[in-house]
Design a protein around this motif. Structure first.
Motif, PDB file in Angstrom:
ATOM      1  N   ALA B 200       0.869  -1.210   0.025  1.00  0.00           N
ATOM      2  CA  ALA B 200       0.140   0.010   0.114  1.00  0.00           C
ATOM      3  C   ALA B 200       0.877   1.344  -0.013  1.00  0.00           C
ATOM      4  CB  ALA B 200      -0.998   0.027   1.302  1.00  0.00           C
ATOM      5  N   GLY B 201       2.143   1.185   0.443  1.00  0.00           N
ATOM      6  CA  GLY B 201       2.801   2.388   0.599  1.00  0.00           C
ATOM      7  C   GLY B 201       3.395   2.899  -0.782  1.00  0.00           C
ATOM      8  N   ARG B 202       3.374   1.819  -1.976  1.00  0.00           N
ATOM      9  CA  ARG B 202       4.271   2.235  -3.121  1.00  0.00           C
ATOM     10  C   ARG B 202       3.682   3.054  -3.921  1.00  0.00           C
ATOM     11  NH1 ARG B 202       7.079  -2.462  -4.660  1.00  0.00           N
ATOM     12  NH2 ARG B 202       7.478  -1.182  -6.165  1.00  0.00           N
ATOM     13  N   GLU B 203       4.208   4.005  -4.670  1.00  0.00           N
ATOM     14  CA  GLU B 203       3.457   4.911  -5.707  1.00  0.00           C
ATOM     15  C   GLU B 203       3.124   4.652  -7.026  1.00  0.00           C
ATOM     16  OE1 GLU B 203       2.297   8.030  -5.256  1.00  0.00           O
ATOM     17  OE2 GLU B 203       2.906   7.864  -3.400  1.00  0.00           O
ATOM     18  N   ARG B 204       3.953   3.435  -7.616  1.00  0.00           N
ATOM     19  CA  ARG B 204       3.667   2.653  -8.719  1.00  0.00           C
ATOM     20  C   ARG B 204       3.980   1.076  -8.723  1.00  0.00           C
ATOM     21  NH1 ARG B 204       5.153   5.416 -14.049  1.00  0.00           N
ATOM     22  NH2 ARG B 204       2.876   5.171 -14.457  1.00  0.00           N
ATOM     23  N   LEU B 205       3.533   0.362  -9.593  1.00  0.00           N
ATOM     24  CA  LEU B 205       3.716  -1.038  -9.311  1.00  0.00           C
ATOM     25  C   LEU B 205       3.931  -1.675 -10.635  1.00  0.00           C
ATOM     26  CD1 LEU B 205       1.121  -2.165  -6.716  1.00  0.00           C
ATOM     27  CD2 LEU B 205       3.524  -2.497  -6.478  1.00  0.00           C
ATOM     28  N   LEU B 206       4.895  -2.633 -10.687  1.00  0.00           N
ATOM     29  CA  LEU B 206       4.915  -3.611 -11.905  1.00  0.00           C
ATOM     30  C   LEU B 206       3.875  -4.844 -11.439  1.00  0.00           C
ATOM     31  CD1 LEU B 206       8.654  -3.695 -12.833  1.00  0.00           C
ATOM     32  CD2 LEU B 206       6.629  -3.249 -14.400  1.00  0.00           C
ATOM     33  N   PHE B 207       3.218  -5.313 -12.361  1.00  0.00           N
ATOM     34  CA  PHE B 207       2.204  -6.231 -12.143  1.00  0.00           C
ATOM     35  C   PHE B 207       2.836  -7.470 -11.603  1.00  0.00           C
ATOM     36  CE2 PHE B 207      -0.306 -10.029 -13.750  1.00  0.00           C
ATOM     37  CZ  PHE B 207      -1.426  -9.746 -13.077  1.00  0.00           C
ATOM     38  N   THR B 208       4.236  -7.801 -12.054  1.00  0.00           N
ATOM     39  CA  THR B 208       4.802  -8.848 -11.343  1.00  0.00           C
ATOM     40  C   THR B 208       4.989  -8.805 -10.223  1.00  0.00           C
ATOM     41  OG1 THR B 208       7.068  -7.891 -11.957  1.00  0.00           O
ATOM     42  CG2 THR B 208       6.096  -9.697 -13.555  1.00  0.00           C
ATOM     43  N   GLU B 209       5.156  -7.747  -9.517  1.00  0.00           N
ATOM     44  CA  GLU B 209       5.359  -7.237  -7.917  1.00  0.00           C
ATOM     45  C   GLU B 209       4.034  -7.826  -7.248  1.00  0.00           C
ATOM     46  OE1 GLU B 209       7.789  -3.675  -7.043  1.00  0.00           O
ATOM     47  OE2 GLU B 209       6.628  -2.982  -8.809  1.00  0.00           O
ATOM     48  N   THR B 210       2.993  -7.860  -7.900  1.00  0.00           N
ATOM     49  CA  THR B 210       1.600  -8.043  -7.115  1.00  0.00           C
ATOM     50  C   THR B 210       1.465  -9.685  -7.048  1.00  0.00           C
ATOM     51  OG1 THR B 210       0.181  -8.271  -9.196  1.00  0.00           O
ATOM     52  CG2 THR B 210       0.609  -6.111  -8.143  1.00  0.00           C
ATOM     53  N   LEU B 211       2.333 -10.500  -7.909  1.00  0.00           N
ATOM     54  CA  LEU B 211       2.155 -11.746  -8.145  1.00  0.00           C
ATOM     55  C   LEU B 211       2.011 -12.668  -6.869  1.00  0.00           C
ATOM     56  CD1 LEU B 211       3.084 -12.408 -11.853  1.00  0.00           C
ATOM     57  CD2 LEU B 211       0.845 -12.355 -10.889  1.00  0.00           C
ATOM     58  N   ASP B 212       2.744 -12.137  -5.982  1.00  0.00           N
ATOM     59  CA  ASP B 212       2.990 -12.996  -4.524  1.00  0.00           C
ATOM     60  C   ASP B 212       1.763 -12.978  -3.805  1.00  0.00           C
ATOM     61  OD1 ASP B 212       5.534 -13.759  -5.495  1.00  0.00           O
ATOM     62  OD2 ASP B 212       6.299 -11.840  -4.828  1.00  0.00           O
ATOM     63  N   PHE B 213       0.732 -12.045  -4.169  1.00  0.00           N
ATOM     64  CA  PHE B 213      -0.133 -12.056  -3.256  1.00  0.00           C
ATOM     65  C   PHE B 213      -1.675 -12.389  -3.963  1.00  0.00           C
ATOM     66  CE2 PHE B 213       2.928  -8.476  -2.405  1.00  0.00           C
ATOM     67  CZ  PHE B 213       2.933  -8.681  -1.016  1.00  0.00           C
ATOM     68  N   ASP B 214      -2.663 -12.560  -3.375  1.00  0.00           N
ATOM     69  CA  ASP B 214      -3.924 -12.951  -3.879  1.00  0.00           C
ATOM     70  C   ASP B 214      -4.486 -12.008  -4.846  1.00  0.00           C
ATOM     71  OD1 ASP B 214      -3.993 -15.520  -2.684  1.00  0.00           O
ATOM     72  OD2 ASP B 214      -4.713 -14.956  -0.937  1.00  0.00           O
ATOM     73  N   HIS B 215      -5.189 -12.478  -5.662  1.00  0.00           N
ATOM     74  CA  HIS B 215      -5.966 -11.606  -6.576  1.00  0.00           C
ATOM     75  C   HIS B 215      -7.128 -11.906  -6.689  1.00  0.00           C
ATOM     76  CE1 HIS B 215      -2.919  -9.219  -9.090  1.00  0.00           C
ATOM     77  NE2 HIS B 215      -1.949 -10.181  -8.355  1.00  0.00           N
ATOM     78  N   ILE B 216      -8.085 -10.902  -7.029  1.00  0.00           N
ATOM     79  CA  ILE B 216      -9.631 -11.057  -7.173  1.00  0.00           C
ATOM     80  C   ILE B 216      -9.816 -11.047  -8.908  1.00  0.00           C
ATOM     81  CG2 ILE B 216     -11.703 -10.216  -6.930  1.00  0.00           C
ATOM     82  CD1 ILE B 216     -10.311  -9.306  -4.105  1.00  0.00           C
ATOM     83  N   GLY B 217     -10.343 -11.968  -9.416  1.00  0.00           N
ATOM     84  CA  GLY B 217     -10.369 -11.974 -10.981  1.00  0.00           C
ATOM     85  C   GLY B 217     -11.746 -11.232 -11.275  1.00  0.00           C
ATOM     86  N   LEU B 218     -11.673 -10.661 -12.568  1.00  0.00           N
ATOM     87  CA  LEU B 218     -13.157 -10.398 -13.108  1.00  0.00           C
ATOM     88  C   LEU B 218     -13.566 -11.617 -13.736  1.00  0.00           C
ATOM     89  CD1 LEU B 218     -12.298  -6.961 -14.446  1.00  0.00           C
ATOM     90  CD2 LEU B 218     -14.158  -7.612 -13.199  1.00  0.00           C
ATOM     91  N   HIS B 219     -14.710 -11.374 -14.378  1.00  0.00           N
ATOM     92  CA  HIS B 219     -15.339 -12.295 -15.158  1.00  0.00           C
ATOM     93  C   HIS B 219     -14.384 -12.825 -16.164  1.00  0.00           C
ATOM     94  CE1 HIS B 219     -17.623 -13.737 -18.518  1.00  0.00           C
ATOM     95  NE2 HIS B 219     -18.795 -13.718 -17.899  1.00  0.00           N
ATOM     96  N   THR B 220     -14.292 -14.147 -16.361  1.00  0.00           N
ATOM     97  CA  THR B 220     -13.337 -14.822 -17.142  1.00  0.00           C
ATOM     98  C   THR B 220     -12.924 -14.390 -18.646  1.00  0.00           C
ATOM     99  OG1 THR B 220     -14.536 -16.846 -17.415  1.00  0.00           O
ATOM    100  CG2 THR B 220     -12.860 -16.787 -15.690  1.00  0.00           C
ATOM    101  N   ALA B 221     -14.084 -13.805 -19.111  1.00  0.00           N
ATOM    102  CA  ALA B 221     -14.110 -13.485 -20.635  1.00  0.00           C
ATOM    103  C   ALA B 221     -13.963 -11.994 -20.708  1.00  0.00           C
ATOM    104  CB  ALA B 221     -15.748 -13.452 -21.200  1.00  0.00           C
ATOM    105  N   SER B 222     -13.573 -11.578 -19.623  1.00  0.00           N
ATOM    106  CA  SER B 222     -13.218  -9.895 -19.612  1.00  0.00           C
ATOM    107  C   SER B 222     -12.060  -9.643 -20.109  1.00  0.00           C
ATOM    108  CB  SER B 222     -13.418  -9.256 -18.220  1.00  0.00           C
ATOM    109  OG  SER B 222     -12.391  -9.440 -17.477  1.00  0.00           O
ATOM    110  N   SER B 223     -11.628  -8.747 -20.906  1.00  0.00           N
ATOM    111  CA  SER B 223     -10.235  -8.585 -21.426  1.00  0.00           C
ATOM    112  C   SER B 223      -9.228  -8.042 -20.465  1.00  0.00           C
ATOM    113  CB  SER B 223     -10.233  -7.512 -22.694  1.00  0.00           C
ATOM    114  OG  SER B 223     -10.820  -6.224 -22.107  1.00  0.00           O
TER     115      SER B 223
END
Lengths: 325, 325
Positions: B200-223
DNA sequence: CGGATTGTTGGGAACAGATTCCAACAGCGC
DNA sequence: GCGCTGTTGGAATCTGTTCCCAACAATCCG
């Protein structure tokens, strides 16, 4: 409040005022209306429908009056649609098409058909297994009939959820959410190529071995396409795609035309690719063996005919049965 | 030839025999029919529709006679559907729903509306840009109306191709095939999280940095979902997905409930996530900036109202215009 | 240029047909 | 037998169609 006129379509129960308006619509008027639109001429439309021109004129006028809307611009050389007319035309067309479906389906019942099953299936199922399975099913139940539509796996699920059909068949990878799912068949992917291709001598292939060559893609929503893209990126490479085509036969023709490699199910190749002088090499990857599953909204509340079909499809492959979802 | 009864649905022009049958169908009968089905009782259905029971009985009998079909099993305690009846019920329902749409739309025209535009758009467009854009559009054109439906990008394309709507908005990644495409807007993805999250303290993020945490997915057909899956596998990892939810608001609520990280467009967060006490951090990856495009079948042959809408949407973002497809 | 001709849509009266209603009737279960 | 169901018959009603004619615009022709 301009945003009030943003209509997100949704299923509503009709208000009393709406049902009153609904009663002013009738099919002959609609039919006449599209005839006039088609011909852009009241007289010809009347001839085509076998009715007096004045009768058509009257109906159109009454209709316009009933809704307080101008449908046509009356010109010296015929009738031209207003925007309201165009909107009506669109809805009128689909309504009439629906009525036609009613007539066709009912007349089928009158000719002895005893039940209809609406089905959605992906291309793999339709090309490979459904012809034989349905054929055998019909042999056992002569009086049944099936309305089958092709859709990508994801849309099969959506269609079943929305009640567009009773039974769906899609790839097991597809997220079937709240639907009930049962095993249907297994699928084996093969790489299709010309006999003069560098890989043509191989007995089996890993997908990564094909990534140095051009590929021919299926429809971008198809699960084979999605799965192979996934595999490519997992291998840290990208597929060299030259074209996306809509069917297995088209893939084979593209292969024949030297556009690259194709990736399709083995039995699809046997059906559509036979006699094209192509080579099909099995994929060694684990995902080369796919599963097709049957999805229904609620197996307990299926119609009698739907139930029959579901039971048949579940039993048709005996070696590996059981529930998957 | 049992396979002859396999009907792949397709658009046909009606044969003469079919039109003859079609004329035997009328809407009042259909309406009465569904009333009887709903009530499973002819008398109550007649009351509900404000008509004599005998009239209903006659209509049902005549209808059955006209098609040579038995629709009901007459029981002592009411009427039960035969398979043929069930088939009819399905079609009758959608037909009546369609007629209702006709009535509603026409009565809107009578109240001053001068044109309808049917539109399909993906969730991102609907949540972020369309409310303001359409609002401004309505301010300039008070008498127009829009029917807007939400679909994943791929199905937007399909809907426009099939003529279900005139104008579509979808992600630029979606394959728009033969459709004409124009730039609409740019989108910036943000990672949504609770303020007590390690990132939460970061200003910007690379997506790979988030991959160690749980994600919430959108509808599986969403782009967005598809694109992030792709990025994860490209990085040689897999997303840790705990749940897939259907909307941006649902993503935010899941984040709030400590289910993981969410990935949604920035303006969507501003709209639905504001006031939820969450943190949204921009994505640094190049695909964090997406494009939304407008698709139409043939810009030259759009209806007058459709043309107006297209021109407006293309002009609405001035900093970066131009054609993309 | 004027006038006749051909095509269009619109309106009113008579007719035919379909739809409705009321009342009486027949089957079934309790 | 009573209450429920759906069905039948005949008369009143209503809706829709046809036919004939009017009004109008464009076009052709003398």
């Amino acid at each position: 409040m301009p945003l009030a006129s943003l209509n997100v379509d949704t299923q509503r129960s009709p208000t009393p005022a709406e049902t009153a308006l609904t009663r002013r619509v009738d099919l002959t008027t609609l039919r006449l209306f599209v005839a006039v639109c088609d011909e852009q001429n009241l007289t010809r439309a009347a001839q085509r429908e076998g009715i007096a021109a004045s009768a058509v004129s009257k109906r159109m006028n009454d209709f316009e009056l009933a809704f307080g809307v101008t449908l046509f611009k009356r010109l010296a050389k015929g009738m031209a649609l207003t925007p309201a007319g165009e909107a009506l035309l669109h809805h009128a067309r689909v309504t009439l098409l629906n009525v036609e479906k009613i007539a066709v389906e009912l007349s089928e019942y009158s000719q002895g058909v005893r039940g209809h099953v609406r089905m959605l299936a992906n291309l793999s199922a339709i090309v490979q297994y459904l012809p034989e399975d349905l054929s055998a099913f019909f042999a056992a139940h002569e009086l049944l009939r099936v309305d089958l539509q092709e859709r990508p796996s994801g849309q099969v699920v959506r269609g079943i959820e929305e009640g567009a059909a009773e039974i769906g068949i899609c790839a097991a990878e597809a997220d079937s959410r709240a639907l009930e799912a049962f095993h249907y068949r297994y699928d084996n992917l093969v790489v299709v190529m010309r006999p003069d291709h560098p890989l043509a001598g191989r007995e089996r292939l890993l997908f990564t071995e094909t990534l140095d060559f051009d590929h021919i893609g299926l429809h971008t929503a198809s699960s084979i396409y999605l799965r192979s893209q996934y595999a490519a990126t997992q291998a840290g490479k990208t597929m060299r795609l030259r074209i996306n085509v809509p069917g297995f036969d088209a893939v084979c023709r593209m292969v024949q035309a030297n556009m690259g490699l194709g990736l399709i199910p083995d039995r699809a190749f046997a059906v559509v690719g036979a006699g094209m002088g192509l080579r099909a090499i099995p994929l060694r990857d684990d995902w080369g063996r796919r599963e097709l599953k049957i999805v229904v909204r609620d197996a307990a509340h299926l119609s009698a005919t739907g139930r029959l079909m579901l039971d048949y499809l579940r039993a048709v492959e005996t070696d590996r049965g059981g529930r998957v979802g």
